[in-house]
Design an enzyme around this catalytic site. Structure first.
Site, PDB file in Angstrom:
ATOM      1  N   GLY A  31       0.796  -1.223   0.000  1.00  0.00           N
ATOM      2  CA  GLY A  31       0.000   0.000   0.000  1.00  0.00           C
ATOM      3  C   GLY A  31       0.825   1.266   0.000  1.00  0.00           C
ATOM      4  O   GLY A  31       2.027   1.244  -0.243  1.00  0.00           O
ATOM      5  N   HIS A  34       2.460   4.542  -5.036  1.00  0.00           N
ATOM      6  CA  HIS A  34       3.079   5.664  -5.768  1.00  0.00           C
ATOM      7  C   HIS A  34       3.267   5.223  -7.219  1.00  0.00           C
ATOM      8  O   HIS A  34       2.824   4.129  -7.604  1.00  0.00           O
ATOM      9  CB  HIS A  34       4.397   6.057  -5.091  1.00  0.00           C
ATOM     10  N   GLY A  36       5.688   3.968  -8.753  1.00  0.00           N
ATOM     11  CA  GLY A  36       6.343   2.668  -8.914  1.00  0.00           C
ATOM     12  C   GLY A  36       5.303   1.563  -8.938  1.00  0.00           C
ATOM     13  O   GLY A  36       5.258   0.743  -9.861  1.00  0.00           O
ATOM     14  N   HIS A  37       4.417   1.561  -7.937  1.00  0.00           N
ATOM     15  CA  HIS A  37       3.332   0.575  -7.903  1.00  0.00           C
ATOM     16  C   HIS A  37       2.430   0.745  -9.130  1.00  0.00           C
ATOM     17  O   HIS A  37       1.996  -0.241  -9.733  1.00  0.00           O
ATOM     18  CB  HIS A  37       2.468   0.753  -6.654  1.00  0.00           C
ATOM     19  N   GLN A  61       6.842  -9.771   7.873  1.00  0.00           N
ATOM     20  CA  GLN A  61       8.120  -9.430   7.247  1.00  0.00           C
ATOM     21  C   GLN A  61       8.839  -8.289   7.960  1.00  0.00           C
ATOM     22  O   GLN A  61       9.883  -7.831   7.512  1.00  0.00           O
ATOM     23  CB  GLN A  61       7.948  -9.148   5.755  1.00  0.00           C
ATOM     24  N   LYS A 149      13.073  -2.671  -8.081  1.00  0.00           N
ATOM     25  CA  LYS A 149      13.469  -1.859  -6.929  1.00  0.00           C
ATOM     26  C   LYS A 149      13.899  -2.787  -5.781  1.00  0.00           C
ATOM     27  O   LYS A 149      14.864  -2.526  -5.079  1.00  0.00           O
ATOM     28  CB  LYS A 149      12.278  -0.977  -6.520  1.00  0.00           C
ATOM     29  N   ASP A 150      13.140  -3.881  -5.602  1.00  0.00           N
ATOM     30  CA  ASP A 150      13.474  -4.889  -4.589  1.00  0.00           C
ATOM     31  C   ASP A 150      14.075  -6.085  -5.331  1.00  0.00           C
ATOM     32  O   ASP A 150      13.430  -7.127  -5.481  1.00  0.00           O
ATOM     33  CB  ASP A 150      12.218  -5.283  -3.815  1.00  0.00           C
ATOM     34  N   ARG A 187       8.570   4.575   1.808  1.00  0.00           N
ATOM     35  CA  ARG A 187       9.342   5.050   2.968  1.00  0.00           C
ATOM     36  C   ARG A 187       9.950   6.434   2.742  1.00  0.00           C
ATOM     37  O   ARG A 187      10.417   7.051   3.712  1.00  0.00           O
ATOM     38  CB  ARG A 187      10.443   4.044   3.336  1.00  0.00           C
TER      39      ARG A 187
HETATM   40  P1  AMP Z   1       5.992  -2.456  -1.568  1.00  0.00           P
HETATM   41  O1  AMP Z   1       4.627  -1.883  -1.440  1.00  0.00           O
HETATM   42  O2  AMP Z   1       7.080  -1.489  -1.253  1.00  0.00           O
HETATM   43  O3  AMP Z   1       6.126  -3.797  -0.888  1.00  0.00           O
HETATM   44  O4  AMP Z   1       6.195  -2.755  -3.121  1.00  0.00           O
HETATM   45  C1  AMP Z   1       5.281  -3.529  -3.853  1.00  0.00           C
HETATM   46  C2  AMP Z   1       5.853  -3.815  -5.212  1.00  0.00           C
HETATM   47  O5  AMP Z   1       6.118  -2.583  -5.889  1.00  0.00           O
HETATM   48  C3  AMP Z   1       7.189  -4.557  -5.147  1.00  0.00           C
HETATM   49  O6  AMP Z   1       7.245  -5.532  -6.184  1.00  0.00           O
HETATM   50  C4  AMP Z   1       8.194  -3.468  -5.344  1.00  0.00           C
HETATM   51  O7  AMP Z   1       9.415  -3.905  -5.905  1.00  0.00           O
HETATM   52  C5  AMP Z   1       7.459  -2.570  -6.314  1.00  0.00           C
HETATM   53  N1  AMP Z   1       8.017  -1.207  -6.257  1.00  0.00           N
HETATM   54  C6  AMP Z   1       8.164  -0.437  -5.150  1.00  0.00           C
HETATM   55  N2  AMP Z   1       8.785   0.717  -5.471  1.00  0.00           N
HETATM   56  C7  AMP Z   1       9.032   0.664  -6.808  1.00  0.00           C
HETATM   57  C8  AMP Z   1       9.662   1.551  -7.738  1.00  0.00           C
HETATM   58  N3  AMP Z   1      10.165   2.723  -7.369  1.00  0.00           N
HETATM   59  N4  AMP Z   1       9.730   1.164  -9.023  1.00  0.00           N
HETATM   60  C9  AMP Z   1       9.231  -0.037  -9.428  1.00  0.00           C
HETATM   61  N5  AMP Z   1       8.632  -0.912  -8.601  1.00  0.00           N
HETATM   62  C10 AMP Z   1       8.529  -0.573  -7.306  1.00  0.00           C
END
Ligand code: AMP
Length: 285
Positions: A31, A34, A36-37, A61, A149-150, A187
């Site tokens: 959640g 942004h 990226g998501h 986690q 990113k991860d 973050r």
């Molecule tokens: P998170 O909500 O941070 O667990 O991320 C969920 C998914 O979005 C994961 O597969 C992340 O790698 C991807 N993600 C997060 N930030 C980015 C970003 N800046 N660019 C591309 N994918 C992202």
């Protein structure tokens, strides 16, 4: 777009889609969405008939000393972004819905989960693999979308899917950045104005090392020393790791050859940020 809070309801909706021959894409997230998501959701909606975005801050986690409680949450904003980018369902379960309070079954991978982020977050990937497995079993997608990113997480999920025969296609997606190069992250919201400027050191150090690699430097001790030296020019930065490993195997390398990942994790004040690049067949992925 529908907000769904229960496993039973997601299963019923997905069953109906599948009975009608529709393909399903899953975008797992924690959640506070942004761009990226959004890029993952958009890609999923281009490649599948239906898209489920999971929005779940997964307690397993996070270690007890980490930011589970303070992790940013805004489901109304998430719904708007998910819908705009083509999601059909946002799955937002409670922790109680996802986990039995006395659960004893976990998915634990060895080796690959012990490098990089696994060194300072030794229980992190057990939580990630367990929740992703549960989401795969609940949603039964044809494809699932993960950000580079991860990068370590992406490599781990690809390996887990192969070894546990999930039959789900894992689709890697490129890193989306702010205008000045900072990798987008939920973050980033923790950063003060001063820390936001300091956070540029992650991308700056990676860019300098990328240039050295393209200029022919292969010795990873030289390359890692450069990462460390550049990051240390920023007084607010404290290095967690600066590593060069094979990709997707995540094995530390003496020489930067073959397909490899250059990854950093850096505390800017109290906020831990990660960034990376991948070289595949001699070019940036
Ligand atoms: P998170 O909500 O941070 O667990 O991320 C969920 C998914 O979005 C994961 O597969 C992340 O790698 C991807 N993600 C997060 N930030 C980015 C970003 N800046 N660019 C591309 N994918 C992202």
């Amino acid at each position: 777009m529908k907000i769904v809070n229960t496993i039973e309801e997601v299963r019923a909706i997905v069953k109906e889609w599948k009975d009608n021959g529709l393909s399903v894409g899953l975008v797992p997230t924690m959640g506070y969405l942004h761009e990226g998501h959004a890029s993952l959701i958009k890609k999923a909606s281009q490649e599948n008939d239906r898209v489920v975005v999971s929005d779940f801050v997964n307690p397993t986690q996070f270690a007890p000393n980490e930011d589970f409680e303070s992790y940013p949450r805004d489901i109304a904003h998430d719904c708007a972004i998910a819908e705009e980018n083509g999601a059909d369902i946002i799955f937002n379960p409670s922790a109680e819905e996802m986990y039995d309070s006395n659960a004893t079954t976990f998915v634990n991978m060895t080796g690959i989960t012990e490098e990089l982020c696994g060194k300072t977050r030794p229980t992190h990937f057990k939580g990630v693999c367990t929740v992703v497995t549960k989401l795969f079993n609940i949603v039964t997608p044809d494809r699932a979308y993960f950000g580079q990113k991860d990068a370590q997480q992406l490599a781990i999920i690809m390996k887990m899917v192969k070894e546990l025969n999930f039959g789900i296609e894992i689709v890697p997606c490129p890193i989306i950045r702010e205008f000045d190069g900072l990798a987008k992250s939920s973050r980033n919201t923790y950063l003060s104005t001063e820390e936001r400027k300091a956070a540029l050191i992650l991308n700056k150090s990676l860019n300098e090392v990328k240039k050295m690699i393209f200029d022919g430097e292969k010795d990873t001790s030289v390359l890692k020393a450069k990462l460390t030296q550049v990051i240390h020019t920023e007084p607010l930065a404290k290095i967690d790791y600066a590593e060069i490993v094979s990709f997707p195997d995540i094995v530390p390398l003496t020489y930067a050859k073959g397909d490899f990942l250059v990854a950093v994790a850096v505390y800017i004040g109290r906020t831990r940020l990660i960034d990376n690049f991948i070289i595949e067949n001699g070019t940036e992925k």
